[in-house]
Each structure stands twice: as C-alpha cells, then as structure tokens.
Motif scaffolding. Structure first.
Motif, PDB file in Angstrom:
ATOM      1  N   TYR A  71      24.537 -37.370 -20.945  1.00  0.00           N
ATOM      2  CA  TYR A  71      25.509 -36.695 -20.095  1.00  0.00           C
ATOM      3  C   TYR A  71      26.600 -37.693 -19.692  1.00  0.00           C
ATOM      4  CZ  TYR A  71      22.192 -32.843 -19.460  1.00  0.00           C
ATOM      5  OH  TYR A  71      21.342 -31.786 -19.661  1.00  0.00           O
ATOM      6  N   LYS A  72      27.798 -37.172 -19.522  1.00  0.00           N
ATOM      7  CA  LYS A  72      28.900 -38.018 -19.076  1.00  0.00           C
ATOM      8  C   LYS A  72      29.726 -37.294 -18.028  1.00  0.00           C
ATOM      9  CE  LYS A  72      32.958 -40.632 -20.565  1.00  0.00           C
ATOM     10  NZ  LYS A  72      33.792 -41.094 -21.718  1.00  0.00           N
ATOM     11  N   THR A  73      30.120 -38.044 -16.987  1.00  0.00           N
ATOM     12  CA  THR A  73      31.077 -37.551 -16.010  1.00  0.00           C
ATOM     13  C   THR A  73      32.206 -38.560 -15.896  1.00  0.00           C
ATOM     14  OG1 THR A  73      31.449 -36.933 -13.690  1.00  0.00           O
ATOM     15  CG2 THR A  73      29.750 -38.585 -14.112  1.00  0.00           C
ATOM     16  N   THR A  74      33.432 -38.068 -15.753  1.00  0.00           N
ATOM     17  CA  THR A  74      34.586 -38.951 -15.580  1.00  0.00           C
ATOM     18  C   THR A  74      35.120 -38.911 -14.147  1.00  0.00           C
ATOM     19  OG1 THR A  74      36.084 -37.187 -16.309  1.00  0.00           O
ATOM     20  CG2 THR A  74      35.271 -38.710 -17.994  1.00  0.00           C
ATOM     21  N   GLU A  75      34.343 -38.329 -13.240  1.00  0.00           N
ATOM     22  CA  GLU A  75      34.818 -38.137 -11.864  1.00  0.00           C
ATOM     23  C   GLU A  75      34.697 -39.364 -10.964  1.00  0.00           C
ATOM     24  OE1 GLU A  75      33.920 -33.379 -11.344  1.00  0.00           O
ATOM     25  OE2 GLU A  75      32.272 -34.793 -11.088  1.00  0.00           O
ATOM     26  N   PRO A  76      33.586 -40.096 -10.961  1.00  0.00           N
ATOM     27  CA  PRO A  76      33.413 -41.159  -9.962  1.00  0.00           C
ATOM     28  C   PRO A  76      34.387 -42.325 -10.166  1.00  0.00           C
ATOM     29  CG  PRO A  76      31.316 -40.549 -10.972  1.00  0.00           C
ATOM     30  CD  PRO A  76      32.398 -39.953 -11.810  1.00  0.00           C
ATOM     31  N   GLU A  77      34.950 -42.804  -9.064  1.00  0.00           N
ATOM     32  CA  GLU A  77      35.804 -43.987  -9.101  1.00  0.00           C
ATOM     33  C   GLU A  77      35.011 -45.254  -8.784  1.00  0.00           C
ATOM     34  OE1 GLU A  77      39.115 -43.352  -6.548  1.00  0.00           O
ATOM     35  OE2 GLU A  77      39.863 -41.609  -7.670  1.00  0.00           O
ATOM     36  N   SER A  78      33.849 -45.082  -8.177  1.00  0.00           N
ATOM     37  CA  SER A  78      32.974 -46.208  -7.869  1.00  0.00           C
ATOM     38  C   SER A  78      31.537 -45.734  -7.993  1.00  0.00           C
ATOM     39  CB  SER A  78      33.253 -46.749  -6.460  1.00  0.00           C
ATOM     40  OG  SER A  78      33.063 -45.733  -5.483  1.00  0.00           O
ATOM     41  N   PHE A  79      30.630 -46.681  -7.948  1.00  0.00           N
ATOM     42  CA  PHE A  79      29.228 -46.335  -8.152  1.00  0.00           C
ATOM     43  C   PHE A  79      28.599 -45.885  -6.839  1.00  0.00           C
ATOM     44  CE2 PHE A  79      24.681 -47.358  -9.055  1.00  0.00           C
ATOM     45  CZ  PHE A  79      24.526 -46.463 -10.095  1.00  0.00           C
ATOM     46  N   HIS A  80      28.055 -44.692  -6.851  1.00  0.00           N
ATOM     47  CA  HIS A  80      27.363 -44.113  -5.693  1.00  0.00           C
ATOM     48  C   HIS A  80      25.911 -43.953  -6.119  1.00  0.00           C
ATOM     49  CE1 HIS A  80      26.142 -41.592  -2.447  1.00  0.00           C
ATOM     50  NE2 HIS A  80      27.353 -41.236  -2.057  1.00  0.00           N
ATOM     51  N   GLU A 159      26.121 -44.301   0.862  1.00  0.00           N
ATOM     52  CA  GLU A 159      27.150 -44.415  -0.167  1.00  0.00           C
ATOM     53  C   GLU A 159      27.121 -45.758  -0.879  1.00  0.00           C
ATOM     54  OE1 GLU A 159      30.924 -43.536   1.586  1.00  0.00           O
ATOM     55  OE2 GLU A 159      30.522 -41.385   1.691  1.00  0.00           O
ATOM     56  N   SER A 160      26.414 -46.733  -0.318  1.00  0.00           N
ATOM     57  CA  SER A 160      26.454 -48.073  -0.874  1.00  0.00           C
ATOM     58  C   SER A 160      25.092 -48.487  -1.413  1.00  0.00           C
ATOM     59  CB  SER A 160      26.940 -49.060   0.201  1.00  0.00           C
ATOM     60  OG  SER A 160      28.263 -48.762   0.588  1.00  0.00           O
ATOM     61  N   TYR A 161      24.931 -49.775  -1.582  1.00  0.00           N
ATOM     62  CA  TYR A 161      23.743 -50.328  -2.228  1.00  0.00           C
ATOM     63  C   TYR A 161      22.628 -50.570  -1.212  1.00  0.00           C
ATOM     64  CZ  TYR A 161      20.840 -53.611  -4.863  1.00  0.00           C
ATOM     65  OH  TYR A 161      19.789 -54.230  -5.490  1.00  0.00           O
TER      66      TYR A 161
END
Length: 372
Positions: A71-80, A159-161
């Motif tokens: 699967y591929k998504t092009t939506e995220p601008e950063s890793f969530h 939202e972060s690590y």
C-alpha cells in the motif's frame, strides 16, 4: 484445534527506511513461508526514497502470489507513528496482527510461534519486555485483529516518537487481556541505529525552530521549545532522582520511588503561540491557559554567544545539533508519556473517538483504497 493455523498479518510501515527494508523484508518472508497462512502488509508512508522501484523489481513475485500486499499513501508530510501503524493494521486481513518495524527481523519460525501462543492461551497479546529485549524491538506487538478494533488502535493524539506502544499494551490489558512476553531472542533481532534516524522524519524534529534552557535549581530546569508552526511549549523539567536528594531515603537507587528519570512539573507543558516581531520572539499564552494573557520576550543578546533573555532572565540558546536532537527526543517522549499517563489515570481503553487510520491509498500499484 491444536492444528489450527490462524491467518497472521505481519504489518510494516516504511518512510525513508528502504536501506533497512532491503535487509529485513525478504528474509522475514523466507523465514516464515513454511507457515502457509500468512501475509505481509507493507505501507509506503510517502517514502521519498526508491521504495516503489525496489518493490516492483524485487518483490513483485510475492505480490502476485498474495504473500505481500503493498500500500502507498502520498498524504503524510512527516512520520506519525500512531497513525501509520493504524493505517497498516486496518489494511491487514489476518486473524492476528503483528507489528514488525522496518528494521526488525522476525526470526525463523516466528509465525509458528505466534500461532502456538494464541492456541495455548486465551485472551492474550504478545509483546516484548523492554528490560530484556533490545530497544529496537520494543514495538513488536501481536494481537487479535478484533482486539485491535475494540480499543480503536494506537492513540493518534501521540503525534511524535515514543510510548505509543506502551500505551497500546496498557489499553489491551485494560481490555482484560493477559500479556505474554516474547522471550526467545531468536525472534528479537534488529538493525541498530542512532536517534538521528529515529527522528529525521518526525514532525517535532522537522518543525523545530529553537530551544532555550535555564537551570532553576539542582533538580530542575526551565525549557522553552519553539516550533515553526508558531507553537511554543514551556515546562519545568525535573530530575526525579534528585527530588529528595537531601534525604537519606534517596541515597540508594532501590529506594527511589519514581521509575521515570525525568518528569514535567504538573505533567503538562504550558502552551503558547509565538511570533517574530522586530527580530524578537514574542510569546503569547493561548486560551487553553486559564490565567491572564501575558507577554514573554526572547531577545538574542548578540550573535557571538548563545545566551538569550526571557523576561529579563538569561537563558541558554541550545544550538548544537546533538543537544537539539537529544532535547527533541526528550520533548517527543515526555509529551507522549503524559498522554499515556492520562489514559492510565482515566482507565481509557478506547481512543480516537471520531476515527483513526484514515488514509487515501493505492494497493499493489493500481487499486485505489480509501480508509475513512
């Protein structure tokens, strides 16, 4: 019943980690093919490397056979972390979902082991023990898909690590499931790497603007984080082992009551918005802070040193890369840990009340999929 084979979904997310996936994915597939009733679900979380090309050239056979679903998504601008794991889990079709990070090796026969554990034990989930497994394997969690849906997945407020896995395990236990630790080291191998790789796609790290530090006393310091989205977070960081440093009760480690090395006074950040006015950072409290609105100023004294002024008090402007990395990791983990603690305090089993794992995807390079 003892010969039953649950369908097991090994779920992996990749964002700019192709160099790890090249070492792990094919080996993991080969190490578990004998099990039979298995699928590997790989989510390209808007990876900017050559992940598409590599999957097409090296993994198409496994896609055609149904072993691998891509699967591929092009939506995220950063890793969530939480969102990405929810997306890939929702794409899984197995009875049991197993999270396998891109840098993890399952070990030979892991699928058989997972199946046997769920046949022998009722109402369980599998997880690693942080005290006995290497750090990079701490995200290894296997659970029934139905149980994942009951708790609405990972908490996307994180939202972060950090700590999203601990929170998920806590809520699975609140669901009256028993935790079974994966204690066989054959199944707990991973590619070790530094914190730069852990954070390089993280939202907090990408949006970082600056951090200022002032020591309050021997046990605490005031930290000011600025982010490019105009948000500012201020907190008094406490070194827990020094809280009672003048007491004989705190002399030995085993007498210390707090397992966490650090905490934030009040277990939450004070939230501000900031703007740059005439070369100065101006901080205004948001409406979420229940007291009078006031201004705080951060003024750079000169370009030759690293000191700044906040309300006439001198702060250190942290500008060394390694220090920024360490403090960003600290911010991410403390923020997520406080969310986890609140879920614990309220015994909150179900999170993401509206929805979770929403995404627009393409399956196996051709089939559009929308997760609402």
């Amino acid at each position: 019943m003892k010969n039953k084979k649950h369908k097991i979904s090994f779920c992996t997310v990749c964002m700019n980690r192709l160099h790890h996936l090249k070492q792990t994915l094919l080996k993991n597939i080969k190490d578990n093919l004998d099990y039979g009733n298995i699928e590997f679900v790989l989510l390209n979380y808007n990876s900017k490397d050559d992940l598409d090309e590599w999957v097409k050239s090296e993994m198409q056979t496994y896609i055609d056979s149904g072993i691998l679903t891509y699967y591929k998504t092009t939506e995220p601008e950063s890793f969530h972390m939480s969102h990405s794991k929810n997306v890939v889990a929702r794409c899984a079709t197995g009875d049991i979902i197993c999270n396998i990070d891109a840098d993890n090796f399952t070990g030979e026969g892991f699928a058989d082991y997972v199946n046997q554990m769920f046949l022998e034990n009722k109402d369980i989930f599998l997880a690693t023990d942080a005290y006995h497994a290497i750090r990079d394997c701490c995200g290894r969690i296997c659970m029934k898909k139905d149980d994942f849906y009951k708790i609405c997945g990972y908490d996307e407020n994180m939202e972060s690590y950090g700590f999203e896995d601990n929170d998920l395990k806590n809520r699975l236990q609140l669901l009256a499931l028993s935790r079974v630790n994966i204690d066989n080291r054959i199944f707990l191998s991973a590619i070790t790497h530094n914190d730069t790789e852990r954070l390089e796609n993280d939202k907090s790290f990408l949006e970082f603007e600056g951090v200022f530090l002032r020591q309050v006393d021997h046990k605490s310091s005031l930290v000011v984080f600025l982010f490019k989205n105009s948000k500012c977070f201020i907190g008094e960081v406490i070194i827990n082992r020094l809280i009672n440093s003048e007491s004989i009760d705190n002399l030995f480690i085993e007498n210390r009551k707090d397992d966490d090395e650090y905490s934030i006074l009040g277990d939450k950040w004070e939230t501000y918005i900031w703007d740059n006015i005439d070369g100065h950072y101006c901080l205004n409290k948001t409406s979420r802070i229940l007291n009078s609105i006031g201004n705080k100023w951060i003024e750079q004294k000169n370009s030759k040193d690293s000191f700044s002024i906040i309300n006439d008090v001198e702060f250190i402007n942290i500008n060394e890369y390694e220090d920024i990395l360490m403090l960003t990791m600290f911010y991410s983990q403390i923020t997520n840990r406080n969310i986890m603690k609140e879920n614990e305090r309220t015994k909150n089993i179900i999170v993401n009340e509206k929805s979770y794992g929403q995404a627009t995807l393409v399956k196996n390079f051709k089939e559009p999929v929308i997760l609402n």
